[in-house]
Design a protein around this motif. Structure first.
Motif, PDB file in Angstrom:
ATOM      1  N   ARG A  61      60.849  46.363  55.470  1.00 31.17           N
ATOM      2  CA  ARG A  61      61.738  45.381  54.846  1.00 31.17           C
ATOM      3  C   ARG A  61      61.762  45.537  53.326  1.00 31.17           C
ATOM      4  NH1 ARG A  61      59.943  40.015  58.406  1.00 31.17           N
ATOM      5  NH2 ARG A  61      60.000  41.054  60.432  1.00 31.17           N
ATOM      6  N   GLY A  62      61.246  46.659  52.853  1.00 21.71           N
ATOM      7  CA  GLY A  62      61.110  46.849  51.416  1.00 21.71           C
ATOM      8  C   GLY A  62      62.410  47.005  50.664  1.00 21.71           C
ATOM      9  N   LEU A  63      63.490  47.283  51.366  1.00 24.71           N
ATOM     10  CA  LEU A  63      64.777  47.457  50.690  1.00 24.71           C
ATOM     11  C   LEU A  63      65.422  46.116  50.331  1.00 24.71           C
ATOM     12  CD1 LEU A  63      66.413  49.967  49.887  1.00 24.71           C
ATOM     13  CD2 LEU A  63      67.775  49.652  51.948  1.00 24.71           C
TER      14      LEU A  63
ATOM     15  N   GLY B  16      68.447  42.592  46.420  1.00 21.04           N
ATOM     16  CA  GLY B  16      68.486  41.318  45.709  1.00 21.04           C
ATOM     17  C   GLY B  16      68.509  41.503  44.201  1.00 21.04           C
ATOM     18  N   ILE B  17      67.709  42.429  43.695  1.00 27.70           N
ATOM     19  CA  ILE B  17      67.705  42.706  42.250  1.00 27.70           C
ATOM     20  C   ILE B  17      69.062  43.239  41.803  1.00 27.70           C
ATOM     21  CG2 ILE B  17      66.681  44.178  40.467  1.00 27.70           C
ATOM     22  CD1 ILE B  17      64.039  44.001  42.021  1.00 27.70           C
TER      23      ILE B  17
ATOM     24  N   ILE C 140      65.243  38.085  47.218  1.00 31.66           N
ATOM     25  CA  ILE C 140      63.919  38.393  46.664  1.00 31.66           C
ATOM     26  C   ILE C 140      62.880  37.406  47.192  1.00 31.66           C
ATOM     27  CG2 ILE C 140      62.564  38.527  44.546  1.00 31.66           C
ATOM     28  CD1 ILE C 140      65.142  39.414  43.115  1.00 31.66           C
ATOM     29  N   LEU C 141      63.207  36.109  47.124  1.00 32.39           N
ATOM     30  CA  LEU C 141      62.269  35.084  47.595  1.00 32.39           C
ATOM     31  C   LEU C 141      62.056  35.185  49.104  1.00 32.39           C
ATOM     32  CD1 LEU C 141      63.453  32.007  45.487  1.00 32.39           C
ATOM     33  CD2 LEU C 141      61.455  33.472  45.097  1.00 32.39           C
ATOM     34  N   TYR C 142      63.114  35.521  49.828  1.00 30.29           N
ATOM     35  CA  TYR C 142      63.004  35.670  51.285  1.00 30.29           C
ATOM     36  C   TYR C 142      61.987  36.750  51.642  1.00 30.29           C
ATOM     37  CZ  TYR C 142      64.296  37.030  56.031  1.00 30.29           C
ATOM     38  OH  TYR C 142      64.263  37.359  57.359  1.00 30.29           O
ATOM     39  N   TYR C 143      62.042  37.856  50.939  1.00 32.30           N
ATOM     40  CA  TYR C 143      61.110  38.952  51.206  1.00 32.30           C
ATOM     41  C   TYR C 143      59.671  38.534  50.901  1.00 32.30           C
ATOM     42  CZ  TYR C 143      58.775  43.474  50.691  1.00 32.30           C
ATOM     43  OH  TYR C 143      57.903  44.525  50.792  1.00 32.30           O
ATOM     44  N   LEU C 144      59.476  37.884  49.767  1.00 31.73           N
ATOM     45  CA  LEU C 144      58.123  37.478  49.385  1.00 31.73           C
ATOM     46  C   LEU C 144      57.551  36.450  50.360  1.00 31.73           C
ATOM     47  CD1 LEU C 144      58.600  37.196  45.509  1.00 31.73           C
ATOM     48  CD2 LEU C 144      57.601  39.090  46.805  1.00 31.73           C
ATOM     49  N   LEU C 145      58.366  35.457  50.730  1.00 30.98           N
ATOM     50  CA  LEU C 145      57.901  34.443  51.680  1.00 30.98           C
ATOM     51  C   LEU C 145      57.653  35.051  53.059  1.00 30.98           C
ATOM     52  CD1 LEU C 145      60.179  31.397  50.739  1.00 30.98           C
ATOM     53  CD2 LEU C 145      57.731  31.651  50.310  1.00 30.98           C
TER      54      LEU C 145
ATOM     55  N   TRP D 234      61.769  39.040  34.765  1.00 31.49           N
ATOM     56  CA  TRP D 234      60.815  38.857  35.861  1.00 31.49           C
ATOM     57  C   TRP D 234      61.218  39.679  37.085  1.00 31.49           C
ATOM     58  CZ3 TRP D 234      56.475  36.965  34.309  1.00 31.49           C
ATOM     59  CH2 TRP D 234      56.446  36.092  33.219  1.00 31.49           C
ATOM     60  N   ALA D 235      62.525  39.836  37.288  1.00 29.31           N
ATOM     61  CA  ALA D 235      62.983  40.680  38.395  1.00 29.31           C
ATOM     62  C   ALA D 235      62.585  42.137  38.161  1.00 29.31           C
ATOM     63  CB  ALA D 235      64.495  40.560  38.557  1.00 29.31           C
ATOM     64  N   LEU D 236      62.727  42.592  36.923  1.00 28.19           N
ATOM     65  CA  LEU D 236      62.335  43.965  36.598  1.00 28.19           C
ATOM     66  C   LEU D 236      60.820  44.137  36.648  1.00 28.19           C
ATOM     67  CD1 LEU D 236      64.798  44.635  33.643  1.00 28.19           C
ATOM     68  CD2 LEU D 236      64.895  45.624  35.936  1.00 28.19           C
ATOM     69  N   LEU D 237      60.100  43.110  36.243  1.00 27.20           N
ATOM     70  CA  LEU D 237      58.637  43.161  36.325  1.00 27.20           C
ATOM     71  C   LEU D 237      58.191  43.238  37.787  1.00 27.20           C
ATOM     72  CD1 LEU D 237      56.187  43.084  34.415  1.00 27.20           C
ATOM     73  CD2 LEU D 237      56.062  40.619  34.831  1.00 27.20           C
ATOM     74  N   LEU D 238      58.857  42.457  38.645  1.00 30.03           N
ATOM     75  CA  LEU D 238      58.568  42.520  40.078  1.00 30.03           C
ATOM     76  C   LEU D 238      58.901  43.900  40.634  1.00 30.03           C
ATOM     77  CD1 LEU D 238      57.826  41.178  42.783  1.00 30.03           C
ATOM     78  CD2 LEU D 238      60.217  40.443  42.962  1.00 30.03           C
ATOM     79  N   SER D 239      60.001  44.479  40.180  1.00 26.94           N
ATOM     80  CA  SER D 239      60.383  45.811  40.639  1.00 26.94           C
ATOM     81  C   SER D 239      59.325  46.845  40.259  1.00 26.94           C
ATOM     82  CB  SER D 239      61.733  46.197  40.033  1.00 26.94           C
ATOM     83  OG  SER D 239      62.118  47.492  40.454  1.00 26.94           O
ATOM     84  N   THR D 240      58.814  46.744  39.046  1.00 26.68           N
ATOM     85  CA  THR D 240      57.757  47.668  38.617  1.00 26.68           C
ATOM     86  C   THR D 240      56.500  47.486  39.456  1.00 26.68           C
ATOM     87  OG1 THR D 240      58.635  47.564  36.358  1.00 26.68           O
ATOM     88  CG2 THR D 240      56.413  48.445  36.641  1.00 26.68           C
ATOM     89  N   LEU D 241      56.150  46.227  39.714  1.00 27.34           N
ATOM     90  CA  LEU D 241      54.968  45.945  40.524  1.00 27.34           C
ATOM     91  C   LEU D 241      55.139  46.461  41.950  1.00 27.34           C
ATOM     92  CD1 LEU D 241      52.212  44.574  40.842  1.00 27.34           C
ATOM     93  CD2 LEU D 241      53.415  42.441  41.367  1.00 27.34           C
TER      94      LEU D 241
END
Length: 265
Positions: free
Chosen positions: A55-57, A62-63, A23-28, A93-100
């Motif tokens: 790279r959205g998958l 990660g989730i 998850i962090l790798y994708y965001l960075l 927070w992982a689910l919140l990120l998924s929704t976002l």
């Protein structure tokens, strides 16, 4: 045969760490790739959108790993919620990120379609502009060529070129693979000396037709690439939006309902 609690605990921890890193790798990666930040440029927008979708998958996997780690760590848990509040749970927070992310990918579908349309229109305008400029240059050069051919010195130079070309062909100085082109040039020079106006008009029209044919080919290729980008990125973004939306919405509803039910007890 039951697995050792030590190995189960280690596997759960490894899954959690792997999921969090993905998850962090994708965001960075998205933040770093966005540099230099030029959000007003369509080219930058298209490139950044393509990166997000292609790279959205990664964060989705990660989730999934993160939840698998929590599940393995608490195999007897009846729900996702434990004794601490949902806001203190990493899964929240992982689910919140998924929704976002689901919302972002959903908005990217029309956004990318429009950007590709604008980019394609701009490319087609440049193609038409270059073709028009090339045709204008040809038309502008025609009077100069005609004036040179009407000059006795220009005619004499053409005849000298014809004589040199004839000598080269007869003596075998021209390689066999270049001989057809040399003979074609010989005929062209001969036609120019006999009827300069007709020969020039013919060459001008051939040059214009070649430019127009190349323009049509480039236009076709540009439209095809635009359609491919719209279809590939647009459909993939829609699928990611559905996936993240389902994961985030159903997960948050389950997590929050479990927390609410536990608080009443």
């Amino acid at each position: 045969m039951q697995s050792s609690p030590v190995y189960s605990s280690f596997t759960a921890l490894a899954l959690k760490i792997a999921g969090l890193i993905m998850i962090l790798y994708y965001l960075l990666d998205c933040i770093i790739t966005a540099i230099p930040y030029n959000p007003l440029q369509i080219t930058w927008q298209v490139g950044f959108t393509t990166l997000l979708v292609e790279r959205g998958l990664t964060p989705m996997v990660g989730i999934a790993l993160l939840f698998a780690g929590y599940r393995l760590d608490n195999p007897g848990a009846a729900s996702m919620a434990d004794q601490k509040p949902a806001i203190q749970d990493l899964r929240f927070w992982a689910l919140l990120l998924s929704t976002l992310l689901g919302l972002i990918f959903l908005l990217l579908v029309p956004f990318h379609f429009n950007n590709i349309r604008l980019q394609s229109d701009g490319a087609l305008k440049q193609i038409n502009s270059r073709a028009s400029q090339a045709v204008s240059r040809i038309d502008a050069q025609r009077p100069q060529i005609e004036a040179q051919l009407k000059d006795p010195r220009g005619v004499a130079q053409l005849k000298q070129q014809i004589e040199k070309l004839d000598q080269a062909i007869e003596s075998g100085q021209i390689p066999p693979e270049q001989l057809p082109q040399a003979k074609a040039n010989r005929q062209l020079l001969d036609s120019i000396t006999k009827d300069p106006t007709k020969a020039i008009n013919q060459q001008v029209e051939e040059a214009k037709n070649k430019i127009l044919a190349e323009k049509l080919e480039v236009e076709k290729r540009t439209k095809t690439e635009a359609l491919k980008s719209q279809s590939r990125i647009g459909l993939n973004s829609l699928l990611l939006a559905i996936g993240y939306g389902l994961i985030g919405w159903t997960g948050l509803r389950s997590l929050l309902s479990s927390s609410a039910g536990r608080s009443k007890v």
